[in-house]
Design a protein around this motif. Structure first.
Motif, mmCIF file in Angstrom:
data_model
loop_
_atom_site.group_PDB
_atom_site.id
_atom_site.type_symbol
_atom_site.label_atom_id
_atom_site.label_comp_id
_atom_site.label_asym_id
_atom_site.label_seq_id
_atom_site.Cartn_x
_atom_site.Cartn_y
_atom_site.Cartn_z
ATOM 1 N N THR A 32 -13.708 20.617 38.208
ATOM 2 C CA THR A 32 -14.712 19.730 38.817
ATOM 3 C C THR A 32 -15.900 19.524 37.878
ATOM 4 O O THR A 32 -16.409 18.404 37.734
ATOM 5 C CB THR A 32 -15.199 20.325 40.148
ATOM 6 O OG1 THR A 32 -14.091 20.468 41.035
ATOM 7 C CG2 THR A 32 -16.250 19.432 40.784
ATOM 8 N N GLY A 48 -6.715 33.403 45.709
ATOM 9 C CA GLY A 48 -7.427 32.227 46.212
ATOM 10 C C GLY A 48 -8.743 32.003 45.485
ATOM 11 O O GLY A 48 -9.105 30.858 45.156
ATOM 12 N N LEU A 49 -9.452 33.096 45.193
ATOM 13 C CA LEU A 49 -10.720 32.975 44.453
ATOM 14 C C LEU A 49 -10.482 32.479 43.031
ATOM 15 O O LEU A 49 -11.258 31.669 42.499
ATOM 16 C CB LEU A 49 -11.435 34.328 44.419
ATOM 17 C CG LEU A 49 -12.018 34.826 45.751
ATOM 18 C CD1 LEU A 49 -12.596 36.238 45.591
ATOM 19 C CD2 LEU A 49 -13.090 33.881 46.258
ATOM 20 N N LYS A 65 -21.134 32.890 35.581
ATOM 21 C CA LYS A 65 -19.713 32.706 35.316
ATOM 22 C C LYS A 65 -19.083 34.019 34.863
ATOM 23 O O LYS A 65 -18.018 34.410 35.349
ATOM 24 C CB LYS A 65 -19.527 31.633 34.259
ATOM 25 C CG LYS A 65 -18.089 31.422 33.837
ATOM 26 C CD LYS A 65 -17.967 30.235 32.903
ATOM 27 C CE LYS A 65 -18.754 30.444 31.629
ATOM 28 N NZ LYS A 65 -18.586 29.319 30.677
ATOM 29 N N VAL A 119 -7.990 30.584 42.036
ATOM 30 C CA VAL A 119 -7.671 29.160 42.119
ATOM 31 C C VAL A 119 -8.944 28.346 42.341
ATOM 32 O O VAL A 119 -9.141 27.272 41.739
ATOM 33 C CB VAL A 119 -6.646 28.903 43.240
ATOM 34 C CG1 VAL A 119 -6.454 27.413 43.472
ATOM 35 C CG2 VAL A 119 -5.313 29.559 42.905
ATOM 36 N N SER A 120 -9.840 28.865 43.185
ATOM 37 C CA SER A 120 -11.111 28.173 43.435
ATOM 38 C C SER A 120 -11.935 28.074 42.160
ATOM 39 O O SER A 120 -12.589 27.045 41.893
ATOM 40 C CB SER A 120 -11.921 28.913 44.514
ATOM 41 O OG SER A 120 -11.220 28.940 45.739
ATOM 42 N N ALA A 121 -11.920 29.133 41.340
ATOM 43 C CA ALA A 121 -12.672 29.111 40.074
ATOM 44 C C ALA A 121 -12.121 28.035 39.144
ATOM 45 O O ALA A 121 -12.881 27.307 38.478
ATOM 46 C CB ALA A 121 -12.611 30.480 39.405
ATOM 47 N N ASP A 136 -20.903 22.800 38.297
ATOM 48 C CA ASP A 136 -20.137 22.700 39.539
ATOM 49 C C ASP A 136 -21.049 23.032 40.711
ATOM 50 O O ASP A 136 -22.238 23.337 40.542
ATOM 51 C CB ASP A 136 -18.919 23.629 39.491
ATOM 52 C CG ASP A 136 -19.339 25.094 39.469
ATOM 53 O OD1 ASP A 136 -19.802 25.600 40.505
ATOM 54 O OD2 ASP A 136 -19.220 25.737 38.399
ATOM 55 N N TYR A 137 -20.483 23.028 41.926
ATOM 56 C CA TYR A 137 -21.322 23.161 43.119
ATOM 57 C C TYR A 137 -21.845 24.575 43.343
ATOM 58 O O TYR A 137 -22.764 24.771 44.143
ATOM 59 C CB TYR A 137 -20.541 22.683 44.337
ATOM 60 C CG TYR A 137 -20.164 21.219 44.223
ATOM 61 C CD1 TYR A 137 -21.152 20.248 44.126
ATOM 62 C CD2 TYR A 137 -18.838 20.828 44.151
ATOM 63 C CE1 TYR A 137 -20.825 18.919 43.973
ATOM 64 C CE2 TYR A 137 -18.501 19.494 43.998
ATOM 65 C CZ TYR A 137 -19.502 18.540 43.906
ATOM 66 O OH TYR A 137 -19.174 17.217 43.750
ATOM 67 N N ILE A 155 -10.560 25.327 40.103
ATOM 68 C CA ILE A 155 -10.942 24.033 40.683
ATOM 69 C C ILE A 155 -12.393 23.701 40.340
ATOM 70 O O ILE A 155 -12.723 22.565 39.972
ATOM 71 C CB ILE A 155 -10.731 24.043 42.210
ATOM 72 C CG1 ILE A 155 -9.229 24.133 42.518
ATOM 73 C CG2 ILE A 155 -11.338 22.795 42.846
ATOM 74 C CD1 ILE A 155 -8.932 24.294 43.997
ATOM 75 N N LEU A 156 -13.278 24.713 40.433
ATOM 76 C CA LEU A 156 -14.687 24.487 40.104
ATOM 77 C C LEU A 156 -14.855 24.124 38.629
ATOM 78 O O LEU A 156 -15.664 23.262 38.268
ATOM 79 C CB LEU A 156 -15.511 25.731 40.435
ATOM 80 C CG LEU A 156 -15.710 26.041 41.918
ATOM 81 C CD1 LEU A 156 -16.413 27.381 42.101
ATOM 82 C CD2 LEU A 156 -16.494 24.939 42.609
#
Length: 363
Positions: free
Chosen positions: A42, A31-32, A3, A34-36, A140-141, A38-39
């Motif tokens: 999640t 975008g990365l 992380k 935002v993905s972080a 997370d995934y 989201i993860l």
């Protein structure tokens, strides 16, 4: 660690993209980021919907024999859990908490089906092991972020010894008539119930089916029927757990091994045992009748759950209220019968002594 590395990489890329005015790169970095997020969300969502517990199972293990134990995981979300860690402790009461980890995964199912996972352990001592679930951590995934929550469930595992078939010679019936170790009455399973010898007050360990309900109802106290039986040995066994200092776990482990092997061997000779021990928490002598292997295991369970260690003065003051006993086994691993030393065991060679030595209880 992953992380931190990912966040530092995103920050560094954003810095250099800003310096050199790389708009496309900045878009990718956004975008990365935002993905972080989201993860991260999640991970916390999956944590909230993941339950970990110990399913109902046989909570008995045997010393030095590998045992499988199960952990059940229920994922109530619509997404699968790719990775989680369960933190738990397995310890004897005298141990410091030994933390362990278990890794696993759980599929997400709308109908709340659960997944059962297994881990293996080997118990080094006879006694009581307490297993406690402490917390679960769900990832997370990409295993960058995780959420965790506390768990509170506890269970107990009884660690039983493996009994040895000892060579014990019983005294001749009638040899100790002046201070009898053999009696003509018992209430063990399989007795001839054709004749009731007498009634006596109920004692802990008496069989439920031998209670005289009519007489108990009239008197307001429980009374037990004693039946006549010929040629039946009844021995009193006193478990002496007193001493100036508490015995080590090595000696308590050997103590449990000895009494279990002696009891099971005597049972094969049709001996009925009245076992007595001191419970410091209850501040008194506890008694139990043992006539078969199931009752012998129940006896060990009671000993494991009792506070048996006490001072010599306390023990002998209490045991003095009982009749003179025929058999004493103490935590120094000494075995006495009718005030005569039978044998002193040694914990280093205990297994060989239980299996190979010949023990004579007669004169």
């Amino acid at each position: 660690m992953k992380k931190v590395a990912a966040l530092l990489l995103i920050a560094a890329a954003w810095y250099f993209a800003g310096i050199y005015g790389q708009t496309p790169l900045m878009t990718v970095i956004i975008g990365l980021a935002v993905s972080a997020v989201i993860l991260m969300v999640t991970a916390f969502y999956l944590t909230r919907n993941t339950e970990v517990f110990l399913p109902k199972q046989e909570d008995v293990a045997f010393k030095n024999i590998e045992r499988v134990y199960r952990i059940e995981t229920k994922n109530s979300s619509i997404f699968p859990v790719n990775r989680f860690k369960v933190f738990f402790s397995m310890k004897y009461p005298f141990d410091k908490a030994v933390k362990k980890r278990f890794n696993g995964s759980a599929m997400g199912k709308r109908n709340n089906d659960s997944n059962v996972s297994e881990f293996y352990f080997t118990a080094p001592y006879c006694g009581l092991i307490r297993i406690k679930l402490n917390k679960v951590r769900v990832y997370d995934y990409l295993s960058l972020f995780s959420g965790s929550k506390k768990l509170t469930q506890e269970r107990e595992i009884l660690v039983m010894p493996t009994a040895k078939n000892m060579l014990i010679e019983l005294p001749i019936l009638g040899m100790y008539d002046e201070d009898p170790v053999a009696d003509s009455s018992s209430n063990k399973k399989g007795d001839d119930h054709s004749e009731i010898r007498n009634l006596r007050e109920y004692r802990e360990g008496d069989l439920f089916r031998h209670i005289h309900f009519n007489y108990s109802a009239r008197t307001g106290e429980l009374w037990v029927k004693e039946y006549q039986k010929e040629n039946d040995y009844i021995f009193d066994m006193v478990l002496d757990t007193s001493g100036d200092e508490p015995p080590s776990m090595d000696y308590m482990d050997a103590f449990y091994e000895i009494i279990f092997s002696i009891i099971l061997t005597l049972i094969t000779h049709e001996v009925m045992l009245e076992v007595h021990w001191y419970d410091s928490e209850m501040m008194g002598i506890k008694n139990m009748t043992v006539t078969n292997e199931e009752e012998a295991r129940d006896l060990l369970s009671r000993l494991y759950h009792s506070e048996v260690i006490c001072t010599k003065d306390t023990f002998y003051n209490e045991i003095g209220n009982l009749d003179k006993k025929s058999m004493i086994i103490n935590t120094k691993l000494e075995w006495y019968f009718m005030n005569r030393a039978v044998f002193r065991f040694h914990r280093e060679t205990l297994e060989a002594e239980l299996s190979d030595e010949f023990f004579r209880l007669g004169r």
